[in-house]
Write a protein that holds these residues in place. Structure first.
Motif, PDB file in Angstrom:
ATOM      1  N   ALA A 157      95.165 149.948   5.089  1.00  0.00           N
ATOM      2  CA  ALA A 157      95.416 148.514   4.928  1.00  0.00           C
ATOM      3  C   ALA A 157      96.114 147.944   6.157  1.00  0.00           C
ATOM      4  N   GLY A 158      97.074 148.679   6.704  1.00  0.00           N
ATOM      5  CA  GLY A 158      97.773 148.206   7.895  1.00  0.00           C
ATOM      6  C   GLY A 158      96.846 148.046   9.074  1.00  0.00           C
ATOM      7  N   TYR A 159      95.952 149.006   9.266  1.00  0.00           N
ATOM      8  CA  TYR A 159      94.989 148.904  10.369  1.00  0.00           C
ATOM      9  C   TYR A 159      94.019 147.748  10.147  1.00  0.00           C
ATOM     10  N   ALA A 160      93.640 147.503   8.895  1.00  0.00           N
ATOM     11  CA  ALA A 160      92.754 146.374   8.602  1.00  0.00           C
ATOM     12  C   ALA A 160      93.426 145.056   8.958  1.00  0.00           C
ATOM     13  N   VAL A 161      94.718 144.921   8.658  1.00  0.00           N
ATOM     14  CA  VAL A 161      95.451 143.711   9.024  1.00  0.00           C
ATOM     15  C   VAL A 161      95.458 143.549  10.545  1.00  0.00           C
ATOM     16  N   CYS A 162      95.671 144.642  11.269  1.00  0.00           N
ATOM     17  CA  CYS A 162      95.658 144.573  12.728  1.00  0.00           C
ATOM     18  C   CYS A 162      94.309 144.093  13.249  1.00  0.00           C
TER      19      CYS A 162
ATOM     20  N   SER B 111      87.008 136.995   8.529  1.00  0.00           N
ATOM     21  CA  SER B 111      86.854 136.707   7.107  1.00  0.00           C
ATOM     22  C   SER B 111      86.432 137.965   6.350  1.00  0.00           C
ATOM     23  N   GLY B 112      85.480 138.708   6.905  1.00  0.00           N
ATOM     24  CA  GLY B 112      85.034 139.929   6.248  1.00  0.00           C
ATOM     25  C   GLY B 112      86.111 140.988   6.178  1.00  0.00           C
ATOM     26  N   THR B 113      86.907 141.131   7.243  1.00  0.00           N
ATOM     27  CA  THR B 113      87.974 142.131   7.253  1.00  0.00           C
ATOM     28  C   THR B 113      89.015 141.831   6.190  1.00  0.00           C
ATOM     29  N   VAL B 114      89.395 140.560   6.079  1.00  0.00           N
ATOM     30  CA  VAL B 114      90.388 140.191   5.064  1.00  0.00           C
ATOM     31  C   VAL B 114      89.825 140.402   3.665  1.00  0.00           C
ATOM     32  N   GLN B 115      88.546 140.081   3.461  1.00  0.00           N
ATOM     33  CA  GLN B 115      87.934 140.342   2.153  1.00  0.00           C
ATOM     34  C   GLN B 115      87.989 141.825   1.795  1.00  0.00           C
ATOM     35  N   LEU B 116      87.605 142.671   2.750  1.00  0.00           N
ATOM     36  CA  LEU B 116      87.605 144.108   2.484  1.00  0.00           C
ATOM     37  C   LEU B 116      89.016 144.618   2.217  1.00  0.00           C
ATOM     38  N   LEU B 117      89.982 144.104   2.983  1.00  0.00           N
ATOM     39  CA  LEU B 117      91.374 144.505   2.783  1.00  0.00           C
ATOM     40  C   LEU B 117      91.839 144.165   1.370  1.00  0.00           C
ATOM     41  N   LEU B 118      91.553 142.943   0.940  1.00  0.00           N
ATOM     42  CA  LEU B 118      92.001 142.520  -0.390  1.00  0.00           C
ATOM     43  C   LEU B 118      91.275 143.287  -1.491  1.00  0.00           C
ATOM     44  N   LEU B 119      89.999 143.583  -1.271  1.00  0.00           N
ATOM     45  CA  LEU B 119      89.271 144.377  -2.263  1.00  0.00           C
ATOM     46  C   LEU B 119      89.927 145.740  -2.458  1.00  0.00           C
ATOM     47  N   TRP B 120      90.308 146.374  -1.383  1.00  0.00           N
ATOM     48  CA  TRP B 120      90.945 147.691  -1.488  1.00  0.00           C
ATOM     49  C   TRP B 120      92.327 147.583  -2.114  1.00  0.00           C
ATOM     50  N   TRP B 121      92.968 146.418  -1.972  1.00  0.00           N
ATOM     51  CA  TRP B 121      94.292 146.230  -2.575  1.00  0.00           C
ATOM     52  C   TRP B 121      94.213 146.041  -4.090  1.00  0.00           C
ATOM     53  N   VAL B 122      93.226 145.278  -4.552  1.00  0.00           N
ATOM     54  CA  VAL B 122      93.293 144.774  -5.927  1.00  0.00           C
ATOM     55  C   VAL B 122      92.237 145.346  -6.862  1.00  0.00           C
ATOM     56  N   THR B 123      91.330 146.187  -6.370  1.00  0.00           N
ATOM     57  CA  THR B 123      90.312 146.759  -7.241  1.00  0.00           C
ATOM     58  C   THR B 123      90.315 148.271  -7.145  1.00  0.00           C
ATOM     59  N   PRO B 124      89.849 148.963  -8.177  1.00  0.00           N
ATOM     60  CA  PRO B 124      89.768 150.430  -8.126  1.00  0.00           C
ATOM     61  C   PRO B 124      88.874 150.886  -6.979  1.00  0.00           C
ATOM     62  N   PRO B 125      89.129 152.080  -6.418  1.00  0.00           N
ATOM     63  CA  PRO B 125      88.387 152.533  -5.224  1.00  0.00           C
ATOM     64  C   PRO B 125      86.874 152.500  -5.380  1.00  0.00           C
ATOM     65  N   GLY B 126      86.348 152.969  -6.524  1.00  0.00           N
ATOM     66  CA  GLY B 126      84.898 152.985  -6.693  1.00  0.00           C
ATOM     67  C   GLY B 126      84.299 151.600  -6.659  1.00  0.00           C
ATOM     68  N   GLU B 127      84.896 150.692  -7.408  1.00  0.00           N
ATOM     69  CA  GLU B 127      84.407 149.315  -7.436  1.00  0.00           C
ATOM     70  C   GLU B 127      84.601 148.635  -6.090  1.00  0.00           C
TER      71      GLU B 127
ATOM     72  N   VAL C 289      89.109 135.086  -0.559  1.00  0.00           N
ATOM     73  CA  VAL C 289      90.525 135.307  -0.237  1.00  0.00           C
ATOM     74  C   VAL C 289      91.420 134.554  -1.220  1.00  0.00           C
ATOM     75  N   VAL C 290      91.101 133.284  -1.478  1.00  0.00           N
ATOM     76  CA  VAL C 290      91.903 132.503  -2.433  1.00  0.00           C
ATOM     77  C   VAL C 290      91.820 133.119  -3.822  1.00  0.00           C
ATOM     78  N   ARG C 291      90.614 133.494  -4.220  1.00  0.00           N
ATOM     79  CA  ARG C 291      90.405 134.039  -5.566  1.00  0.00           C
ATOM     80  C   ARG C 291      91.154 135.351  -5.773  1.00  0.00           C
ATOM     81  N   LEU C 292      91.288 136.161  -4.719  1.00  0.00           N
ATOM     82  CA  LEU C 292      91.952 137.455  -4.850  1.00  0.00           C
ATOM     83  C   LEU C 292      93.452 137.367  -4.590  1.00  0.00           C
ATOM     84  N   CYS C 293      93.842 136.558  -3.600  1.00  0.00           N
ATOM     85  CA  CYS C 293      95.258 136.527  -3.187  1.00  0.00           C
ATOM     86  C   CYS C 293      96.156 135.914  -4.256  1.00  0.00           C
ATOM     87  N   TRP C 294      95.772 134.757  -4.772  1.00  0.00           N
ATOM     88  CA  TRP C 294      96.690 134.010  -5.631  1.00  0.00           C
ATOM     89  C   TRP C 294      97.017 134.761  -6.920  1.00  0.00           C
TER      90      TRP C 294
END
Length: 405
Positions: A31-36, A79-95, A159-164
């Motif tokens: 996640a840290g590398y994705a933010v970078c 935009s794609g990097t932030v989407q992928l980062l948030l997906l890994w944060w808030v959803t199970p690994p398989g999904e 991003v809005v849908r996942l972050c908030w």
């Protein structure tokens, strides 16, 4: 405007990337590398959008407006990097893996389409300012812009849908704030998309797209600043909290000074080490020792405590409406001031039967004890209730009733 806003945004994004990289040296995670990567793509976007860099790239490559294509592709990548980062944060690994593959395929397709459409639209004249407004009347270029905005805007909605919602359940305060700032930044990015879509529609309808052009960089800049701050907040936010706490403890150390000075003057032996006016590197240890020294002095003064002054302070404090903790502080301060005066004269009062003040042994006790002693010290030095009680008065002067604490 772009000559100022975009360089500032570029520096801010690259600085945020550097902050995150510095944190990753102490232990990295995906996640840290994705933010970078996201911050580096933002930095690339605004670096290339800076007019001086745009012109230099045109001259160096011989391809007019290449900086625009590069910047737009960087925005889509961000935009794609932030989407992928948030997906890994808030959803199970398989999904998360399944959704990530879908998004990556969509973004890759959009990027290829953008390159083809850009080359086909032929923006051959260098246009550092008002690039979109100049060429958006061309149908092929309008499609290019719509593909770019579609890839970017759908990512912002994600991003809005996942972050908030995730911010509401996040246990870390700075991560929660960062997610909310990122969500608000994405909303500002959606305003930018709306402005650009209005330019496309207006140009095809024969309107002048330059009418909306000044609003686009403002919305993009606000959104980018908020996203940069949001993505980096978990890195620098805790340090800010530590700094705030250090400043508060330094203030408390100074607020304990009036009471400590009087006790130390009468009993120099209570000092565990030579006093320092403004401790910096040793502040926490010095503050703890100051509390211990005050309790040691308080213990020595127990036989001298002026209970009559304490009683008068309680009655006066009640009359002026002091809260419970403030009332307790002025009572203790009055008793101590009377004790200091009696000790200095060499008088001796009867032994007290109440329990002696107890030193805080655990660090968890320290914050509460410091807060209590600060109130006592401030009342000791400044409260008119304490001054009146020690002087033997049962009333305050009219101008003292509003500053009783």
């Amino acid at each position: 405007m772009n000559e100022v806003l975009y360089p500032v945004l570029a520096v801010t994004a690259w600085a945020g990337c550097a902050v995150k990289l510095q944190g990753l040296r102490r232990g990295g995670n995906p996640a840290g590398y994705a933010v970078c990567v996201a911050l580096a793509l933002l930095g690339s976007t605004f670096t290339l959008s800076t007019p001086a860099v745009w012109r230099w790239l045109d001259r160096a490559t011989g391809v007019p407006n290449l900086a625009a294509l590069w910047a737009h592709l960087s925005v889509v990548g961000f935009s794609g990097t932030v989407q992928l980062l948030l997906l890994w944060w808030v959803t199970p690994p398989g999904e998360a893996s399944r959704r990530a593959r879908i998004r990556f395929a969509f973004l890759a397709t959009a990027a290829v389409a953008m390159v083809v459409l850009f080359l086909a639209s032929g923006p051959t004249e260098p246009r550092v300012g008002e690039f979109v407004a100049t060429y958006v009347s061309r149908p092929v270029f309008a499609v290019y812009i719509l593909v770019y905005l579609g890839a970017f805007g759908l990512g912002l909605i994600d991003v809005v849908r996942l972050c908030w919602p995730y911010a509401r359940v996040s246990g870390r305060s700075w991560l929660r704030r960062g997610l909310r700032a990122t969500a608000v930044g994405a909303m500002a990015g959606l305003v930018y998309c709306a402005i650009r879509i209005s330019s496309v529609i207006g140009a095809q309808a024969g309107a002048d797209p330059r009418r909306w052009e000044p609003l686009a960089p403002i919305a993009a800049s606000i959104g980018a600043f908020l996203v940069i701050f949001g993505l980096t907040m978990p890195a620098w936010g805790p340090r800010l909290s530590q700094l705030r706490g250090w400043v508060r403890r330094r203030q408390q150390y100074r607020q304990l000074q009036p009471l400590w000075v009087d006790l130390h003057r009468l009993m120099p032996e209570i000092a565990l080490e030579p006093p320092v006016a403004v401790p910096l590197s040793t502040l926490d240890r010095r503050l703890y020792r100051r509390v211990i020294e005050l309790y040691d002095g308080w213990l020595v003064l127990r036989p001298y405590l002026d209970e009559a002054a304490g009683g008068r302070a309680r009655r006066l404090g009640t009359q002026v409406g002091l809260r419970e903790e403030e009332l307790a502080a002025v009572v203790d301060a009055a008793r101590l001031r009377g004790a200091v005066r009696a000790y200095a004269r060499g008088a001796r009062g009867p032994d007290e039967t109440e329990a002696a003040p107890v030193r805080p042994d655990e660090p968890a006790d320290l914050a509460g004890e410091v807060a209590r002693l600060v109130q006592v010290s401030r009342a000791y030095a400044f409260s008119p209730v304490v001054a009146a009680a020690v002087a033997g008065r049962e009333v305050l002067f009219p101008n003292q009733t509003e500053v009783a604490m």
